[in-house]
Design a protein around this motif. Structure first.
Motif, short mmCIF file in Angstrom:
data_model
loop_
_atom_site.label_atom_id
_atom_site.label_comp_id
_atom_site.label_asym_id
_atom_site.label_seq_id
_atom_site.Cartn_x
_atom_site.Cartn_y
_atom_site.Cartn_z
N THR A 77 0.83 -1.20 0.00
CA THR A 77 0.00 0.00 0.00
C THR A 77 0.86 1.26 0.00
O THR A 77 0.53 2.25 -0.66
CB THR A 77 -0.96 -0.01 1.21
N ILE A 80 1.88 1.85 -3.48
CA ILE A 80 0.76 2.34 -4.28
C ILE A 80 0.45 3.80 -3.95
O ILE A 80 0.17 4.61 -4.84
CB ILE A 80 -0.47 1.43 -4.05
N VAL A 105 -7.69 2.27 -3.33
CA VAL A 105 -6.65 2.01 -2.34
C VAL A 105 -7.27 1.51 -1.05
O VAL A 105 -8.14 2.16 -0.49
CB VAL A 105 -5.82 3.28 -2.07
N ASP A 157 -5.84 -1.96 -4.96
CA ASP A 157 -5.15 -2.44 -3.76
C ASP A 157 -6.08 -3.40 -3.03
O ASP A 157 -7.11 -2.97 -2.51
CB ASP A 157 -4.79 -1.24 -2.88
N SER A 194 -2.90 -5.59 -6.20
CA SER A 194 -2.12 -6.11 -5.08
C SER A 194 -2.95 -7.12 -4.31
O SER A 194 -4.18 -7.07 -4.32
CB SER A 194 -1.69 -4.98 -4.15
#
Lengths: 242, 303
Positions: B45, B48, B84, B157, B189
């Motif tokens: 994270t 990102i 995210v 994410d 991710s």
């Protein structure tokens, strides 16, 4: 900066379904109630300034500073609540633009309250049958000066509202710093106190408080602190890690 | 190197003495589905957030679409959609209004809102206030928001976090369709290898802020070690016999495990065992699972 108006419209949309209207009319409503209860001699000369002083007391000393904090916290609340900041700031927007848009929204809402307040004064004055003609210039000046004097305070409150994810924390600070207003504005340092500036600017000069500050000095101090607080807010939001 | 779609060079983020992301060099090609894999807290994270300009790198650089970032932040972010961690939303607004707050900023046609809502299957709930949405629906709204600007790069994410199995399947199918249908490059991710394995064509594995592996999924799978397992009548004796030819055989109950050997040698071992009077029940060729590869790369023992 080209996107500024777009961010602004997005901010306006986010206010939908909030109980904002109630917040905006609350203080003018209470001022109106105080005005109705005040035993005004409608025939005496200077009845309008007296009515204005009475009605503006609680509004300028208490509610205007509180409101600037409430509105700032309000407009940042939904960004803190569910990851709004990270979504908003990963869009192609400048952080400066986001700050300015939010600031302008709060300032506009506060101006709306001021105009509602002015309406309340007019309404009560006419209701009581004040003999003198409506002193438009004085009313507009009072309302606009009160608004201008709130601008640095909004910038300061906005900084706190952006920095703190908690809704209550900046409000608590705001309440604590607003309460001593009556004392502070009567001291000679009153004009340097952001929470006191709205009342100094809004209450009629040389009134019963014995406050005597030249408007020029006040506006100069307000202008300076406005620039200072806005720059601090911009520096903060541009560095903030989301 | 320079024609990579997204590239980070020695990207580093430190918080005090703790290094969250350590000199990583990511490389995404156009229309990749890049699986960014690592345990929770590995730095996914954080990486990102740097790619989106939400935090500043301590050192290192990022290039996206041939432009340096965050210098060309506005130009780059116009082409990026992101989700995210948990999905972002305004609870007091409905789905349409949520998307409209973004649409007003990125200035795409209003019809695009209906399009993305139908892509994620939220059309019939579009007028409901998002506060009452399930986590899965919020996740889908987040994807819709990310797709709104017709991005060239989509950064997701942990997009399947909190979804039920049906939701995970749907999300996976959606992500897989993006490169072919819309020409979108995806960075996704996850902490689950099985998930990445089913979507990605390229994989980057991160742990403790460092990249341990970055290549195609096939290369990762090729790294899998072969083992040959034998089920025999007398494993102890057979292990002894095999070891006399210099091949180590580990015994697990009635199974012998030997490391990979060529076919001819397998034939020889079988022949010798049979001649020594062993009965051979089964011969199994066993590849190391990706889960095991992952564990050996990240240096954790299987519990």
């Amino acid at each position: 900066m080209r996107t500024l108006h777009r961010i602004f419209y997005a901010e306006i949309l986010k206010l939908k379904r909030s109980r904002l209207g109630f917040i905006l009319i609350l203080s003018p409503l209470m001022a109106a109630m105080l005005g109705v209860m005040y035993n005004l001699n409608a025939e005496q000369p200077g009845a309008w300034p007296i009515l204005l002083s009475q009605m503006a007391m609680a509004h300028a000393v208490l509610f205007l500073p509180l409101l600037s904090g409430v509105l700032s916290a309000f407009i940042c609340r939904y960004e803190h609540a569910n990851g709004g900041w990270k979504q908003l700031l990963s869009l192609p927007v400048s952080r400066t633009g986001v700050y300015i848009s939010k600031y302008v929204v709060v300032a506009t809402l506060l101006l709306a309250t001021q105009l509602i307040f002015m309406g309340a004064v007019l309404f009560i004055g006419l209701l009581k049958g004040i003999a003198e003609p409506v002193p438009w210039l004085m009313l507009v000046n009072s309302v606009l000066n009160g608004w201008l004097a709130s601008l640095p305070l909004i910038a300061l409150q906005m900084l706190m509202a952006i920095a703190w994810a908690s809704f209550a924390a900046p409000l608590a600070v705001n309440v604590i710093l607003t309460l001593p207003n009556l004392m502070v504005i009567q001291s000679k340092y009153g004009i340097y106190y952001p929470w006191g500036q709205p009342s100094l600017a809004m209450l009629p000069q040389n009134d019963s408080f014995g406050i005597n500050v030249s408007l020029e000095t006040l506006l100069f101090v307000i202008g300076g602190s406005f620039v200072l607080f806005v720059l601090a807010g911009l520096a903060y939001i541009n560095r903030k890690e989301i | 190197m320079s024609d990579a779609f997204v590239q980070t060079t020695q990207l580093t983020k430190r918080y005090g003495s703790r290094t969250a992301v350590n000199q990583i060099n990511l490389e995404l090609n156009k229309q990749d589905i890049y699986g960014f894999l690592g345990p929770n807290g590995a730095g996914k994270t954080t990486t990102i957030r740097m790619l989106l300009g939400l935090i500043r790198p301590t050192s290192g650089s990022i290039r996206m679409f041939g432009k340096s970032f965050p210098k060309s932040r506005m130009d780059v972010l116009k082409k990026v959609g992101s989700l995210v961690e948990s999905p972002s939303y305004y609870g007091h607004l409905n789905a349409c209004e949520n998307l409209e707050t973004i649409r007003r900023i990125i200035d795409v046609p209003a019809a695009r809102i209906d399009e993305v809502l139908s892509i994620v299957g939220l059309t019939k709930d579009a007028k409901r206030v998002v506060k009452g949405y399930s986590l899965g629906m919020r996740q889908r709204l987040g994807i819709a928001a990310a797709l709104l600007g017709s991005p060239e790069l989509l950064i997701l994410d942990e997009p399947t976090n909190g979804l039920d199995p049906a939701g995970i399947l749907e999300m996976r199918e959606l992500i897989k369709s993006l490169p072919d249908q819309y020409g979108i490059t995806v960075l996704v991710s996850s902490h689950l290898l099985s998930e990445i394995e089913q979507m990605a064509n390229r994989v980057g594995i991160i742990q403790h802020g460092s990249i341990l592996f970055q290549d195609s999924l096939e290369m990762l799978q090729r790294q899998a070690k072969h083992h040959i397992r034998l089920a025999v009548s007398d494993p102890r004796q057979a292990a002894h016999t095999i070891s006399t030819w210099g091949i180590h055989a580990a015994q697990h109950e009635d199974l012998l495990t030997i490391s990979y050997v060529p076919n001819e040698q397998v034939a020889l071992i079988v022949q010798q065992l049979v001649q020594n009077g062993h009965s051979i029940y089964r011969i199994v060729d066993q590849r190391q699972s990706l889960e095991e590869i992952f564990l050996s790369l990240t240096g954790k023992e299987r519990s």
